[in-house]
Design an enzyme around this catalytic site. Structure first.
Site, PDB file in Angstrom:
ATOM      1  N   ASP A  30       0.849  -1.181   0.000  1.00 14.14           N
ATOM      2  CA  ASP A  30       0.000   0.000   0.000  1.00 14.14           C
ATOM      3  C   ASP A  30       0.894   1.243   0.000  1.00 14.14           C
ATOM      4  OD1 ASP A  30      -3.229   0.532   0.985  1.00 14.14           O
ATOM      5  OD2 ASP A  30      -1.822   2.209   1.056  1.00 14.14           O
ATOM      6  N   ILE A  31       0.511   2.229  -0.807  1.00 16.59           N
ATOM      7  CA  ILE A  31       1.325   3.444  -0.945  1.00 16.59           C
ATOM      8  C   ILE A  31       1.297   4.286   0.335  1.00 16.59           C
ATOM      9  CG2 ILE A  31      -0.404   5.064  -1.892  1.00 16.59           C
ATOM     10  CD1 ILE A  31       1.641   5.658  -4.151  1.00 16.59           C
ATOM     11  N   ASN A  87     -12.862  -3.610   2.191  1.00 17.76           N
ATOM     12  CA  ASN A  87     -13.789  -2.520   2.447  1.00 17.76           C
ATOM     13  C   ASN A  87     -14.819  -2.467   1.329  1.00 17.76           C
ATOM     14  OD1 ASN A  87     -12.250  -1.746   4.696  1.00 17.76           O
ATOM     15  ND2 ASN A  87     -10.910  -0.469   3.437  1.00 17.76           N
ATOM     16  N   GLY A  93     -15.638   2.270   3.791  1.00 18.41           N
ATOM     17  CA  GLY A  93     -14.423   3.039   3.516  1.00 18.41           C
ATOM     18  C   GLY A  93     -13.747   2.692   2.198  1.00 18.41           C
ATOM     19  N   GLN A  94     -14.503   2.125   1.250  1.00 18.50           N
ATOM     20  CA  GLN A  94     -13.896   1.782  -0.040  1.00 18.50           C
ATOM     21  C   GLN A  94     -13.637   3.044  -0.853  1.00 18.50           C
ATOM     22  OE1 GLN A  94     -16.112  -0.995  -2.491  1.00 18.50           O
ATOM     23  NE2 GLN A  94     -14.355  -1.315  -3.860  1.00 18.50           N
ATOM     24  N   HIS A 100     -10.132  -5.444  -3.573  1.00 18.54           N
ATOM     25  CA  HIS A 100      -8.815  -5.690  -2.986  1.00 18.54           C
ATOM     26  C   HIS A 100      -8.978  -6.011  -1.504  1.00 18.54           C
ATOM     27  CE1 HIS A 100      -9.730  -1.399  -2.608  1.00 18.54           C
ATOM     28  NE2 HIS A 100      -9.054  -1.425  -1.464  1.00 18.54           N
ATOM     29  N   HIS A 102      -6.898  -5.766   2.149  1.00 13.91           N
ATOM     30  CA  HIS A 102      -5.770  -5.219   2.895  1.00 13.91           C
ATOM     31  C   HIS A 102      -5.215  -6.328   3.786  1.00 13.91           C
ATOM     32  CE1 HIS A 102      -6.691  -0.844   2.181  1.00 13.91           C
ATOM     33  NE2 HIS A 102      -7.867  -1.365   1.901  1.00 13.91           N
TER      34      HIS A 102
HETATM   35  P1  AMP Z   1      -9.790   1.247   0.081  1.00 19.16           P
HETATM   36  O1  AMP Z   1     -10.132   2.407   0.968  1.00 19.16           O
HETATM   37  O2  AMP Z   1     -10.082  -0.079   0.721  1.00 19.16           O
HETATM   38  O3  AMP Z   1     -10.391   1.396  -1.307  1.00 19.16           O
HETATM   39  O4  AMP Z   1      -8.218   1.273  -0.025  1.00 19.16           O
HETATM   40  C1  AMP Z   1      -7.510   1.773  -1.097  1.00 19.16           C
HETATM   41  C2  AMP Z   1      -6.038   1.684  -0.713  1.00 19.16           C
HETATM   42  O5  AMP Z   1      -5.257   1.829  -1.888  1.00 19.16           O
HETATM   43  C3  AMP Z   1      -5.590   2.790   0.260  1.00 19.16           C
HETATM   44  O6  AMP Z   1      -5.049   2.179   1.439  1.00 19.16           O
HETATM   45  C4  AMP Z   1      -4.514   3.542  -0.533  1.00 19.16           C
HETATM   46  O7  AMP Z   1      -3.450   3.988   0.260  1.00 19.16           O
HETATM   47  C5  AMP Z   1      -4.083   2.510  -1.563  1.00 19.16           C
HETATM   48  N1  AMP Z   1      -3.523   3.037  -2.803  1.00 19.16           N
HETATM   49  C6  AMP Z   1      -4.015   4.037  -3.558  1.00 19.16           C
HETATM   50  N2  AMP Z   1      -3.256   4.242  -4.643  1.00 19.16           N
HETATM   51  C7  AMP Z   1      -2.241   3.344  -4.570  1.00 19.16           C
HETATM   52  C8  AMP Z   1      -1.118   3.055  -5.385  1.00 19.16           C
HETATM   53  N3  AMP Z   1      -0.863   3.718  -6.524  1.00 19.16           N
HETATM   54  N4  AMP Z   1      -0.270   2.070  -5.000  1.00 19.16           N
HETATM   55  C9  AMP Z   1      -0.508   1.396  -3.855  1.00 19.16           C
HETATM   56  N5  AMP Z   1      -1.549   1.614  -3.049  1.00 19.16           N
HETATM   57  C10 AMP Z   1      -2.408   2.579  -3.393  1.00 19.16           C
END
Ligand code: AMP
Ligand code: ZN
Length: 114
Positions: A30-31, A87, A93-94, A100, A102
C-alpha cells in the site's frame, strides 16, 4: 488507458512495489501504509466491489487467501498475527473500486477498527 488505478498497476502502466504476482493475482505494498506490513491483494480481473463477485470468481478468492498464508510465512507473521480485510462501499471506507484485500501486520491492531 483504463482509468482504474489497480488495473493500471496490473498492466504495469504505473509502478508498485510488487511482492507476488501470477496470472490471476497481484500483491503489492500500500502506498500509504497504516502498519509496518500493509499489502494489497488484488485479483487481476476488474471486479469493482465484493458485491460484484460471481461464482466464477470463487477460485481466485480462495487462491488469494492461500497466497496470503504463504506471504505471512515469508514475512514472519505466523503465530504473531495479522489481519485481512476488504472494504465495501462508503460505510466500509472503499476508495478504489477494484476489489482488494488489505493485509495488515507487524504491530498490534485495534479491534474493533474505527
Ligand atoms: P480502500 O479504501 O479499501 O479502497 O483502499 C484503497 C487503498 O489503496 C488505500 O489504502 C490507498 O493507500 C491505496 N492506494 C491508492 N493508490 C495506490 C497506489 N498507486 N499504489 C498502492 N496503493 C495505493
Ligand atoms: Zn480495475
Amino acid at each position: 488507458m483504463n482509468s482504474c488505478i489497480f488495473c493500471q498497476i496490473v498492466q504495469k502502466e504505473i509502478p508498485a512495489e510488487i511482492l507476488y504476482e501470477d496470472d490471476r493475482l497481484i500483491v503489492f505494498r500500500d502506498i500509504k501504509p497504516t502498519a509496518p506490513v500493509h499489502l494489497l491483494f488484488v485479483p487481476k480481473k476488474h471486479i469493482p466491489t465484493l458485491m460484484d463477485l460471481t461464482e466464477e470468481d470463487a477460485q481466485v478468492i480462495g487462491h488469494l487467501h492461500l497466497v496470503s498464508t504463504r506471504l505471512a510465512r515469508e514475512l514472519g507473521l505466523v503465530g504473531r498475527g495479522f489481519r485481512m480485510v476488504t472494504n465495501y462501499e462508503k460505510d466500509g471506507g472503499q476508495l478504489i473500486y477494484h476489489l482488494h484485500y488489505h493485509f495488515l501486520g507487524g504491530r498490534p491492531l485495534q479491534w474493533p477498527p474505527g
